[in-house]
Design a protein around this motif. Structure first.
Motif, mmCIF file in Angstrom:
data_model
loop_
_atom_site.group_PDB
_atom_site.id
_atom_site.type_symbol
_atom_site.label_atom_id
_atom_site.label_comp_id
_atom_site.label_asym_id
_atom_site.label_seq_id
_atom_site.Cartn_x
_atom_site.Cartn_y
_atom_site.Cartn_z
ATOM 1 N N THR A 14 55.692 7.522 -81.901
ATOM 2 C CA THR A 14 56.672 7.835 -80.862
ATOM 3 C C THR A 14 56.043 7.999 -79.493
ATOM 4 O O THR A 14 54.863 8.315 -79.362
ATOM 5 C CB THR A 14 57.421 9.135 -81.210
ATOM 6 O OG1 THR A 14 56.467 10.202 -81.335
ATOM 7 C CG2 THR A 14 58.198 8.992 -82.502
ATOM 8 N N LEU A 15 56.878 7.813 -78.488
ATOM 9 C CA LEU A 15 56.496 8.077 -77.101
ATOM 10 C C LEU A 15 57.549 9.019 -76.523
ATOM 11 O O LEU A 15 58.711 8.629 -76.329
ATOM 12 C CB LEU A 15 56.427 6.779 -76.289
ATOM 13 C CG LEU A 15 55.900 6.905 -74.857
ATOM 14 C CD1 LEU A 15 54.490 7.488 -74.844
ATOM 15 C CD2 LEU A 15 55.928 5.566 -74.142
ATOM 16 N N LEU A 16 57.146 10.262 -76.280
ATOM 17 C CA LEU A 16 58.076 11.291 -75.805
ATOM 18 C C LEU A 16 58.162 11.262 -74.290
ATOM 19 O O LEU A 16 57.159 11.413 -73.595
ATOM 20 C CB LEU A 16 57.623 12.671 -76.279
ATOM 21 C CG LEU A 16 58.485 13.858 -75.868
ATOM 22 C CD1 LEU A 16 59.893 13.745 -76.439
ATOM 23 C CD2 LEU A 16 57.838 15.172 -76.302
ATOM 24 N N PHE A 17 59.369 11.093 -73.782
ATOM 25 C CA PHE A 17 59.612 11.050 -72.338
ATOM 26 C C PHE A 17 59.906 12.459 -71.812
ATOM 27 O O PHE A 17 60.323 13.338 -72.573
ATOM 28 C CB PHE A 17 60.801 10.136 -72.033
ATOM 29 C CG PHE A 17 60.470 8.679 -72.124
ATOM 30 C CD1 PHE A 17 60.354 7.905 -70.980
ATOM 31 C CD2 PHE A 17 60.252 8.080 -73.356
ATOM 32 C CE1 PHE A 17 60.032 6.552 -71.059
ATOM 33 C CE2 PHE A 17 59.926 6.736 -73.450
ATOM 34 C CZ PHE A 17 59.812 5.971 -72.296
ATOM 35 N N PRO A 18 59.697 12.673 -70.506
ATOM 36 C CA PRO A 18 60.107 13.951 -69.913
ATOM 37 C C PRO A 18 61.611 14.165 -70.097
ATOM 38 O O PRO A 18 62.386 13.204 -70.046
ATOM 39 C CB PRO A 18 59.754 13.784 -68.432
ATOM 40 C CG PRO A 18 58.743 12.694 -68.386
ATOM 41 C CD PRO A 18 59.083 11.774 -69.524
ATOM 42 N N THR A 19 61.993 15.385 -70.312
ATOM 43 C CA THR A 19 63.399 15.699 -70.530
ATOM 44 C C THR A 19 64.229 15.446 -69.281
ATOM 45 O O THR A 19 63.825 15.782 -68.167
ATOM 46 C CB THR A 19 63.553 17.172 -70.954
ATOM 47 O OG1 THR A 19 62.802 17.390 -72.155
ATOM 48 C CG2 THR A 19 65.012 17.534 -71.198
#
Length: 233
Positions: A55-60
């Protein structure tokens, strides 16, 4: 992996993008303004922790559409702006980062009115990239608590308490003198018109259950992980 922490050479097109989305709006006198954002960020980050190489978690995205809270403090985008913003965001994730699988992890019910439009437009436009919407709320959690918590009630309070009990103002719950909810809330009436204290807990007093809150969060993370592992284009 977290997008803001990696270098350009670590971005791969086979990664699944996780974009947490919430809101900034009142959640009664006892819960933080960022409740929806806090929960969606928590769920997405826990999934990323277990699937770091997938996964690649983006800023909220902390801002959503919260027009239903007129009369209380909130920050809201218009529907038109929200649709344009997410159209641009998804286009850039696909075209400029190269990701072909994107999951919007949505923590705010008000966003459910426009996100499917964004999803449909993107998915019909591209055959080699897809967007899914994962809502971190559902009927199952209401059944588990035996309450129709529409906003800032038993379910949300228990989840926030399980994440970080320090941000729950327990003493402020005493200020809620009525839990009556006017029919037609969110469709015909604002939150304040439906309940003057801004809490929509189906006529029942708030009951905090930390263990149930933890269970719901863990189950939600597991469901998101299943979606990630079975997301194919």
């Amino acid at each position: 992996m977290k997008l803001i922490e990696i270098t350009r050479d670590e971005i791969r097109e086979d990664l699944v993008g996780l974009v947490p989305v919430g809101s900034i709006e009142q959640h009664g006198p006892h819960l933080p303004m960022g409740t929806d954002s806090i929960i969606s960020e928590y769920v997405a980050s826990k999934a990323e922790e277990k699937l770091k190489e997938t996964t690649l978690l983006f800023p909220t995205v902390y801002y959503g559409v919260s027009l239903e809270h007129k009369g209380f403090p909130f920050i809201s985008l218009s529907f038109q702006t929200a649709i344009s913003f997410f159209n641009d965001l998804l286009e850039s994730i696909f075209k400029d980062l190269g990701l072909r699988r994107i999951i919007i992890v949505n923590g705010h019910g008000g966003n459910s009115y426009f996100l499917p439009l964004v999803q449909r437009e993107f998915n019909m436009k591209y055959s080699n990239a897809k967007v899914m919407i994962f809502n971190i709320f559902g009927e199952e959690e209401k059944l588990l608590f035996n309450v129709n918590d529409l906003h800032a009630g038993t379910v949300e309070t228990s989840k926030i308490y399980a994440i970080d009990k320090r941000v729950v103002r327990l003493n402020k719950i005493e200020e809620i003198k009525s839990y009556d909810v006017r029919d037609g809330v969110f469709v015909y009436y604002s939150t304040k018109e439906a309940n003057q204290f801004g809490v929509l807990n189906d006529g029942k007093p708030i009951r905090i259950d930390e263990e149930l809150g933890k269970k719901i969060l863990a189950d939600t993370v597991d469901k998101l992980i299943w979606l990630i592992l079975n997301f194919k284009v």
